[in-house]
Motif scaffolding. Sequence first.
Motif, short mmCIF file in Angstrom:
data_model
loop_
_atom_site.label_atom_id
_atom_site.label_comp_id
_atom_site.label_asym_id
_atom_site.label_seq_id
_atom_site.Cartn_x
_atom_site.Cartn_y
_atom_site.Cartn_z
N TYR A 35 0.92 -1.32 0.32
CA TYR A 35 0.15 0.35 0.36
C TYR A 35 1.09 1.41 -0.23
N PRO A 36 1.05 1.39 -0.63
CA PRO A 36 1.87 2.58 -1.07
C PRO A 36 1.66 4.30 -0.13
N HIS A 37 0.36 4.17 0.47
CA HIS A 37 0.30 5.34 1.48
C HIS A 37 0.71 4.79 2.26
N MET A 38 1.20 3.89 3.21
CA MET A 38 0.71 3.51 4.43
C MET A 38 3.03 3.34 4.64
N ASN A 92 1.30 -1.51 6.50
CA ASN A 92 1.57 -2.06 5.66
C ASN A 92 1.38 -3.42 5.73
N LYS A 111 7.96 4.78 4.08
CA LYS A 111 7.06 4.35 3.24
C LYS A 111 7.72 3.77 1.72
#
Lengths: 306, 339
Positions: free
Chosen positions: B87-90, B95, B130
């Motif tokens: 998950y790129p925003h976590m 994650n 991230k």
Amino acid sequence: MAVAVAKRRQARGLGNERTREALVGYGFVALPMAFFLLFFIFPVGYAFYISRYNWQIFKGPYVGWGNYRTLYHDAVFWHHAVRNTLVYTVFVVPLQMALGLALAVVVNQSIRFRTFFRAAFYFPSLAASAAIASIATYILASDGLFNTVLHHLGYHHTNAWFTQENTALPSIIGLNAWTTSGTMMLFYLASLQAIPVDVYEAAAIDGAGAWRTFWKVTFPLLKPGHFFVLVVSIIGSLQMFDQAFLIGGASGGPNYSTMTVVLYLYNQAIKSISFGYAAAVGVVLFAFIFTVTLIQRLLFGRAEVA
Amino acid sequence: MATVTYDHVTKEFGDTKAVNDLALDIQDGEFMVLVGPSGCGKTTALRMLAGLEKVSDGRILIGDRVVNNVAPQHRDIAMVFQSYALYPHMTVFDNLAFGLRNQKIPKKDIDQRVRRAVDILDLGPLVKRKPKQLSGGQRQRVALGRAIVREPAAFLMDEPLSNLDAKLRVQTRAEILKLQNTLGTTTIYVTHDQVEAMTMGHRIAVMSLGVLQQVGSPEDVYTDPVNVFVAGFIGSPAMNLVPAPLLDGAGGQDRIAGFRPEHIDLGNGRADAIAFTARVEVVEYLGDEQLVHMTRKDTPLQAKLPVEEKLGLGQEAEFSVPRDKLLLFDAQTQQRVRA
């Protein structure tokens, strides 16, 4: 010696190559840049120039900041045009975004007739605002379809929605949220389709249901889309003119309840033939939109965009 | 941990059978590798097990539970994707914790399990980063961590090393093996790389055109391939597969002779060897040995020979292959013919 000469020649050749490549690049951007300067930058500068004069049909005497001083004390501008425009923006932007996002999520699913739904939802954005306003006037008339439906639902509303001071602006807000939602849907759809499918698959295996996947995965990953839609939506709302003009008339009636900044600008320019003053309104609006966009950029830009 | 069973599973996309009647039993704690070229159906087989693709026919069982109609999140499996699918925003921590939070596991337990995975995979300094702040190898470890924290019945891995460079691939291969040995979790691993398959799997299942060709230990599949496809696919450099009459006394027109490059000797060899002459075309020096590309009657052959044996380009030399190393296949059915 011979080697040094050859190297110099090679370097010169490379330099020429780079210059040629740069020239080709500038050539490609020259035409769009010329249009940009001519139709965007020049009008801004020229509007500012006009705003410093008492400019009617022809150029009048130089008044410096006079138009801006008058505007500062203009009650109709601040109490009606600016207020209505801000109220309109505050309500219509979240509505447009929510509706656009909801529609985009729906038409991004693997459903039957998906293309039909995409076209149907986008259609209001294509229709002429004059046509939509005319139909809406009928629907929202005192004995129109909307009041009839309300009547059957047990709510008795007998006034025309566009002719009452307290309902005219909210009706325009509702109407415009619907007509622009198709465009917002399109922007969101592009952003949705940029999210990799395997992230959703990972979320499914990780046990996230549809609701949680939307709020924890989709919504945050739409950040660049949110920014774009927000900027476009706010700029469009601050420039609202056509629906207000078509529904409330040039006077922004009833009782200035549909007067917006751009409608006020129009009145000053076309009705009062006071181009200098209208230009001052335009410059103030431009400065406001520019500032709002910069603030948005700072807010969104500072946080990491996924 | 659990057994996994493909009970005559078929997957159709329109008229195409991506997986055709796959029957495969995977033992509890086993490391099973599905290997085959692109489009052979191995990833589809894995995705059906994960619940990301519907099964057209047959049954898939995890333990003794048929999971055909069970949602992915209820199959008690964890998957490592080729692209990692982080998950790129976590952050790394989020994650790893996301799946556990979805299961509404108490925060204290989540912290504990994530910390354990972080320790195992040495992700300590990265937990607040991230994904885009990580290297490919680090992302890979986070993806593995996300699978570990779930403590699932089975790990599903879809070409997890294919985005890594050669050196990191070898290193991560060893890490995955070590991890699987430590945790003892049933693992189904998909790859197109036969070296990966040979080095990692307790057993490997070779697939081609949606059909399972052979299942067995790496040694079995290497030494005892059941058909021409398996013989040619497993092993690097590939087995020499030539019409049997090319070698005197190997077999008739209806046979294909197969022999591995490392089984070719220079000279006429042992008494029970088949000798042949061939013209040396190219010699590749590999350090500890040399790979000799040669032709016999315009048919290309490859031999792996000790570096001490010097061969000149264009030289006609005599080679031999022991008869017990020669495999024969039916030219028509492509199946192995045993003496």
